[in-house]
Design an enzyme around this catalytic site. Structure first.
Site, PDB file in Angstrom:
ATOM      1  N   LYS A   1      99.046 126.398 -57.144  1.00 54.84           N
ATOM      2  CA  LYS A   1      99.665 127.192 -58.209  1.00 54.84           C
ATOM      3  C   LYS A   1      98.588 127.921 -59.027  1.00 54.84           C
ATOM      4  O   LYS A   1      97.910 128.760 -58.507  1.00 54.84           O
ATOM      5  CB  LYS A   1     100.546 126.280 -59.061  1.00 54.84           C
ATOM      6  CG  LYS A   1     101.455 125.346 -58.242  1.00 54.84           C
ATOM      7  CD  LYS A   1     102.546 126.084 -57.479  1.00 54.84           C
ATOM      8  CE  LYS A   1     103.230 125.226 -56.416  1.00 54.84           C
ATOM      9  NZ  LYS A   1     103.826 123.987 -56.868  1.00 54.84           N
TER      10      LYS A   1
ATOM     11  N   TYR B   1     109.267 117.899 -60.145  1.00 56.60           N
ATOM     12  CA  TYR B   1     109.180 118.813 -59.005  1.00 56.60           C
ATOM     13  C   TYR B   1     110.021 118.243 -57.846  1.00 56.60           C
ATOM     14  O   TYR B   1     109.976 117.036 -57.582  1.00 56.60           O
ATOM     15  CB  TYR B   1     107.713 118.945 -58.602  1.00 56.60           C
ATOM     16  CG  TYR B   1     107.499 119.738 -57.354  1.00 56.60           C
ATOM     17  CD1 TYR B   1     107.747 121.110 -57.331  1.00 56.60           C
ATOM     18  CD2 TYR B   1     107.062 119.134 -56.180  1.00 56.60           C
ATOM     19  CE1 TYR B   1     107.558 121.845 -56.175  1.00 56.60           C
ATOM     20  CE2 TYR B   1     106.864 119.870 -55.023  1.00 56.60           C
ATOM     21  CZ  TYR B   1     107.122 121.224 -55.029  1.00 56.60           C
ATOM     22  OH  TYR B   1     106.944 121.951 -53.887  1.00 56.60           O
TER      23      TYR B   1
ATOM     24  N   ASP C   1     101.423 115.251 -63.993  1.00 55.82           N
ATOM     25  CA  ASP C   1     101.285 116.429 -63.137  1.00 55.82           C
ATOM     26  C   ASP C   1     101.144 117.637 -64.066  1.00 55.82           C
ATOM     27  O   ASP C   1     102.078 118.018 -64.762  1.00 55.82           O
ATOM     28  CB  ASP C   1     102.530 116.535 -62.248  1.00 55.82           C
ATOM     29  CG  ASP C   1     102.472 117.712 -61.280  1.00 55.82           C
ATOM     30  OD1 ASP C   1     101.788 118.709 -61.590  1.00 55.82           O
ATOM     31  OD2 ASP C   1     103.135 117.640 -60.233  1.00 55.82           O
TER      32      ASP C   1
ATOM     33  N   ARG D   1      85.512 114.036 -43.603  1.00 55.94           N
ATOM     34  CA  ARG D   1      86.653 113.333 -44.200  1.00 55.94           C
ATOM     35  C   ARG D   1      86.186 112.516 -45.404  1.00 55.94           C
ATOM     36  O   ARG D   1      86.865 112.409 -46.409  1.00 55.94           O
ATOM     37  CB  ARG D   1      87.338 112.420 -43.166  1.00 55.94           C
ATOM     38  CG  ARG D   1      88.332 111.436 -43.800  1.00 55.94           C
ATOM     39  CD  ARG D   1      89.391 110.932 -42.838  1.00 55.94           C
ATOM     40  NE  ARG D   1      88.856 110.424 -41.587  1.00 55.94           N
ATOM     41  CZ  ARG D   1      88.178 109.282 -41.442  1.00 55.94           C
ATOM     42  NH1 ARG D   1      87.945 108.508 -42.484  1.00 55.94           N
ATOM     43  NH2 ARG D   1      87.725 108.913 -40.263  1.00 55.94           N
TER      44      ARG D   1
HETATM   45  C1  LIG Z   1     104.226 122.812 -56.138  1.00 58.66           C
HETATM   46  C2  LIG Z   1     104.193 121.582 -56.947  1.00 58.66           C
HETATM   47  C3  LIG Z   1     103.826 120.354 -56.383  1.00 58.66           C
HETATM   48  C4  LIG Z   1     103.522 120.198 -54.916  1.00 58.66           C
HETATM   49  O1  LIG Z   1     102.372 120.882 -54.542  1.00 58.66           O
HETATM   50  P1  LIG Z   1     102.118 121.449 -53.054  1.00 58.66           P
HETATM   51  O2  LIG Z   1     100.758 122.028 -53.172  1.00 58.66           O
HETATM   52  O3  LIG Z   1     103.190 122.438 -52.773  1.00 58.66           O
HETATM   53  O4  LIG Z   1     102.185 120.275 -52.142  1.00 58.66           O
HETATM   54  C5  LIG Z   1     103.742 119.257 -57.218  1.00 58.66           C
HETATM   55  N1  LIG Z   1     104.052 119.355 -58.527  1.00 58.66           N
HETATM   56  C6  LIG Z   1     104.433 120.507 -59.092  1.00 58.66           C
HETATM   57  C7  LIG Z   1     104.753 120.541 -60.542  1.00 58.66           C
HETATM   58  C8  LIG Z   1     104.529 121.650 -58.321  1.00 58.66           C
HETATM   59  O5  LIG Z   1     104.925 122.775 -58.881  1.00 58.66           O
END
Ligand SMILES: *Cc1c(COP(=O)(O)O)cnc(C)c1O
Length: 379
Positions: A195, A98, A170, A46
């Protein structure tokens, strides 16, 4: 070294006597200590794990940061950033976020007394005007999802810093191959590693990268205190997937440009949102701060029924909430990824009900266009 070289040339396993070409999976929860009162480099996974450390260092290097941190999901990474705040603090966020981030802000963060206000961050002046002494964090995505609005990240960083707030971006829709927000003055960059970083739809993960040493210490404290770090096997899969980031992004972006041009000229398509098209309202900003328009685009087809039909009829574009995979995917954001956005917010955000979002994969561009052409004909 250029990023293309750095994607495959890095220390995949520091200090390993066997010099492996790929990072071993240290599938262990604990590490033996040689003395009762002295810890080694690792004691408990962890708190730190060698496989995760290689991935975190590589992500820090790719984003031109000093330290990276990996989490069990993109949402866990976003949650960690919000825990830098305390009751009474405020987040100023762009309205086109998101869906999961909107839900976290609206229904979880409110329980701890952190407030969130939304602004149109494509207008830097309106963000400056909305800052208050309580604003500790400015939060945005660029390009946004699903409307592909482009924000001036350098301008927003200056506004955030003028108000002594941190600016978090992000960067999931671009990946470190196409955009490096830390170079533009951003304090915290995060990704849903699920992604483009992963690229193969086989890992859920998230990452935070920063430059500032004190901020890095705080994030490390939270990662360890909250127990939200990514497991070793998922770290290994991400390390493997990321080696082809350039190949994938180059191919996907090229395909997306071809698909966007096709759609922009199609009589049944109302509006094409793609930051790689010169007709995009902020094309110049995108050119300045990123290396292309990416592989995500959205467009309107006239009615919610037509959107549903098109999504269900396409053969190469599979219906999926996510994006960034080698496979092309199609989604109807108001019914899928943005269903968790409260209705009043969704309406005021102007996400049209007939909006279709595509994440363009590495297939043959001609096949992708032929699929869209045939199905647009039939709706
Ligand atoms: C998918 C996504 C998230 C969340 O990510 P997870 O891995 O699904 O928890 C956050 N920001 C954006 C822009 C996303 O496309």
């Amino acid at each position: 070294m250029k990023l293309a070289s750095r994607l495959v040339n890095f220390d995949v396993c520091p200090d390993d006597p066997f010099r492996p070409m790929s990072t071993p999976i240290y599938q262990t929860a604990t590490f033996e200590q040689l003395e009762a009162d002295a810890f080694g480099q690792y004691d408990y996974s962890r708190s730190g794990n060698p496989t995760r450390k290689v991935l975190e260092d590589q992500l820090a290097a790719l984003e031109n940061g000093t330290r990276g941190f990996c989490f069990s999901s993109g949402m866990a990474a976003i949650t960690t950033v919000t825990h830098l705040l305390k009751a009474g603090d405020e987040i100023l966020a762009d309205w086109d976020l998101y869906g999961g981030a909107s839900r976290l802000f609206a229904r979880v963060l409110n329980r701890s007394g952190v407030t969130v206000r939304y602004v149109d961050a494509s207008n830097v002046e309106s963000v400056a005007a909305a800052m208050t002494p309580a604003t500790r964090l400015v939060y945005a995505e660029s390009p946004t999802n699903p409307l592909l609005r482009v924000l001036d990240l350098k301008g927003l960083a200056e506004v955030a810093h003028a108000g002594s707030a941190l600016f978090c971006v992000d960067n999931s829709t671009m990946s470190p191959y196409l955009q490096n927000p830390l170079d533009l003055g951003v304090d915290i960059v995060l990704h849903s590693a699920t992604k483009f970083l992963c690229g193969h739809s086989d890992v859920t993960g998230g990452t935070i990268i920063v430059k500032d040493a004190a901020l890095a210490e705080e994030i490390y404290f939270l990662q360890n205190a909250e127990g939200s770090a990514l497991g070793p096997f998922d770290c290994f899969l991400l390390l493997r997937g990321m080696k082809t980031l350039k190949l994938r992004m180059d191919a996907q972006q090229k395909n997306a440009e071809a698909v966007a041009s096709f759609l922009a000229a199609h009589p049944k398509v109302r509006a094409v949102h793609y930051p790689g098209l010169p007709s995009h309202p902020n094309y110049a900003i995108q050119q300045r701060q990123a290396r292309g328009g990416g592989a995500i685009l959205s467009f309107c087809v006239g009615s919610p029924e037509a959107a549903k039909q098109l999504a269900e009829k396409t053969q190469l574009f599979r219906i999926s909430v996510s994006f960034g995979s080698v496979n092309s995917t199609i989604s109807v954001p108001v019914k899928m990824s943005h269903a968790s956005v409260p209705l009043e917010l969704r309406d005021s955000r102007g996400i049209p009900e007939d909006l279709i979002r595509l994440s363009v994969g590495i297939e043959d561009a001609g096949d992708l266009i032929a699929d869209l052409e045939a199905q647009l004909e039939s709706i």
